[in-house]
Design an enzyme around this catalytic site. Sequence first.
Site, PDB file in Angstrom:
ATOM      1  N   LYS A  48      43.833  39.544  36.425  1.00  0.00           N
ATOM      2  CA  LYS A  48      43.357  38.308  36.435  1.00  0.00           C
ATOM      3  C   LYS A  48      43.250  37.235  35.174  1.00  0.00           C
ATOM      4  O   LYS A  48      43.704  36.447  35.058  1.00  0.00           O
ATOM      5  CB  LYS A  48      43.875  38.191  38.024  1.00  0.00           C
ATOM      6  CG  LYS A  48      43.026  36.902  38.598  1.00  0.00           C
ATOM      7  CD  LYS A  48      41.928  36.793  39.235  1.00  0.00           C
ATOM      8  CE  LYS A  48      41.894  34.838  39.921  1.00  0.00           C
ATOM      9  NZ  LYS A  48      40.452  34.913  40.632  1.00  0.00           N
TER      10      LYS A  48
ATOM     11  N   LEU B 263      38.303  31.698  46.190  1.00  0.00           N
ATOM     12  CA  LEU B 263      39.970  31.691  46.897  1.00  0.00           C
ATOM     13  C   LEU B 263      40.441  32.995  45.763  1.00  0.00           C
ATOM     14  O   LEU B 263      40.035  32.591  44.570  1.00  0.00           O
ATOM     15  CB  LEU B 263      40.768  30.916  47.856  1.00  0.00           C
ATOM     16  CG  LEU B 263      40.147  29.679  48.853  1.00  0.00           C
ATOM     17  CD1 LEU B 263      41.425  29.011  48.646  1.00  0.00           C
ATOM     18  CD2 LEU B 263      40.427  30.636  50.371  1.00  0.00           C
ATOM     19  N   PRO B 264      41.357  34.068  46.625  1.00  0.00           N
ATOM     20  CA  PRO B 264      41.765  34.612  44.872  1.00  0.00           C
ATOM     21  C   PRO B 264      42.607  33.449  43.876  1.00  0.00           C
ATOM     22  O   PRO B 264      42.304  34.103  43.016  1.00  0.00           O
ATOM     23  CB  PRO B 264      42.683  35.885  45.975  1.00  0.00           C
ATOM     24  CG  PRO B 264      42.596  35.901  47.582  1.00  0.00           C
ATOM     25  CD  PRO B 264      42.326  33.808  47.371  1.00  0.00           C
TER      26      PRO B 264
ATOM     27  N   THR C 218      38.131  31.670  40.828  1.00  0.00           N
ATOM     28  CA  THR C 218      38.090  31.164  39.686  1.00  0.00           C
ATOM     29  C   THR C 218      39.768  31.347  39.452  1.00  0.00           C
ATOM     30  O   THR C 218      40.153  32.424  40.030  1.00  0.00           O
ATOM     31  CB  THR C 218      38.158  32.825  38.712  1.00  0.00           C
ATOM     32  OG1 THR C 218      36.587  32.908  38.679  1.00  0.00           O
ATOM     33  CG2 THR C 218      38.575  32.870  37.547  1.00  0.00           C
TER      34      THR C 218
ATOM     35  N   LYS D 207      34.066  29.830  32.380  1.00  0.00           N
ATOM     36  CA  LYS D 207      34.401  30.713  33.154  1.00  0.00           C
ATOM     37  C   LYS D 207      35.494  32.098  31.858  1.00  0.00           C
ATOM     38  O   LYS D 207      35.089  32.719  31.755  1.00  0.00           O
ATOM     39  CB  LYS D 207      34.346  31.047  34.461  1.00  0.00           C
ATOM     40  CG  LYS D 207      34.905  31.915  35.029  1.00  0.00           C
ATOM     41  CD  LYS D 207      34.110  33.187  35.339  1.00  0.00           C
ATOM     42  CE  LYS D 207      34.644  35.142  35.666  1.00  0.00           C
ATOM     43  NZ  LYS D 207      35.024  34.314  37.389  1.00  0.00           N
TER      44      LYS D 207
END
Length: 294
Positions: free
Chosen positions: A244, A65-66, A94, A169
């Site tokens: 992002k 998911l975003p 992420t 990450k």
Amino acid sequence: MAKIGFIGLGNMGLPMAKNLVMAGHEVTGFDLIEECISGLVGAGGRGGERIEDCVLGVNAIITMLPEGKHVDSVYGSGILGSAAKDTLLIDCSTIDVDTARSVGEKAKNLGYNMVDAPVSGGTGGAEAGTLTFMVGGTENSFNLAKPYLDVMGKNIVHAGGMGNGQAAKICNNMILGISMIAVSESFAMAEKLGLSAQNLFDITSSSSSQCWAMTSYLPVPGPVPASPANKDYQPGFTAAMMAKDMKLARDAAISSGQKTELADSALQMYERFLAEGGSSKDFSAIYKMINNSS
């Protein structure tokens, strides 16, 4: 073979789900975009009309998911408490570390095994099944998740407790975001000094400054044929996605009390690139902005 629910069939999620289908798993997918669901059905998967179709009667649920708010919402209102307690939960989104840990704690308290498992490798790695997964969760949860992750990736790393996948990450992409700007600035300066990109690449790619952003993803057309620079910067990883992740790094730095001055400057540059219309280009296209600056 397992029954898997896959929620989030975007640029990364769809090829990941397809690889699970190719491995013989029964995959039911859901996305807000009907075309994405059709892509999975065309590959032999099943389409869900609602999130619930991916939650009930499955062995594992994978989400891609975003943002953190989407993960919190989907797990809070659609998965936790609805899925059977022996359903394995794998979030490959992420997102920020705090949300990952919060959702993971809720899942743990309800008796679920859950891992956060963000990925590195871009759309090419998703399609080829060669992604790197950075996994946070208990040893038992990691071992349960690994057979599924092995289908979608080639490097599966247990990073520690819940949320540590996101931490790994974010730190990885902070390095990548900074190094891409460093490579771009160096090659832009070389051009103005009369040194060709090929000459500089031949020197730097085998010397102390070599890095992945240079040898595998050089932002300058020519020396690395497979890089997006030779494909009009069609995205493997968009500038918007990099911005992002740099924002997530900034938030994590604030939360942990760590100064990240280079990362802060890099984020400002990516945000300027987005403002100039670069959001849908590969993040390496920031070279064009840097090279055109005076």
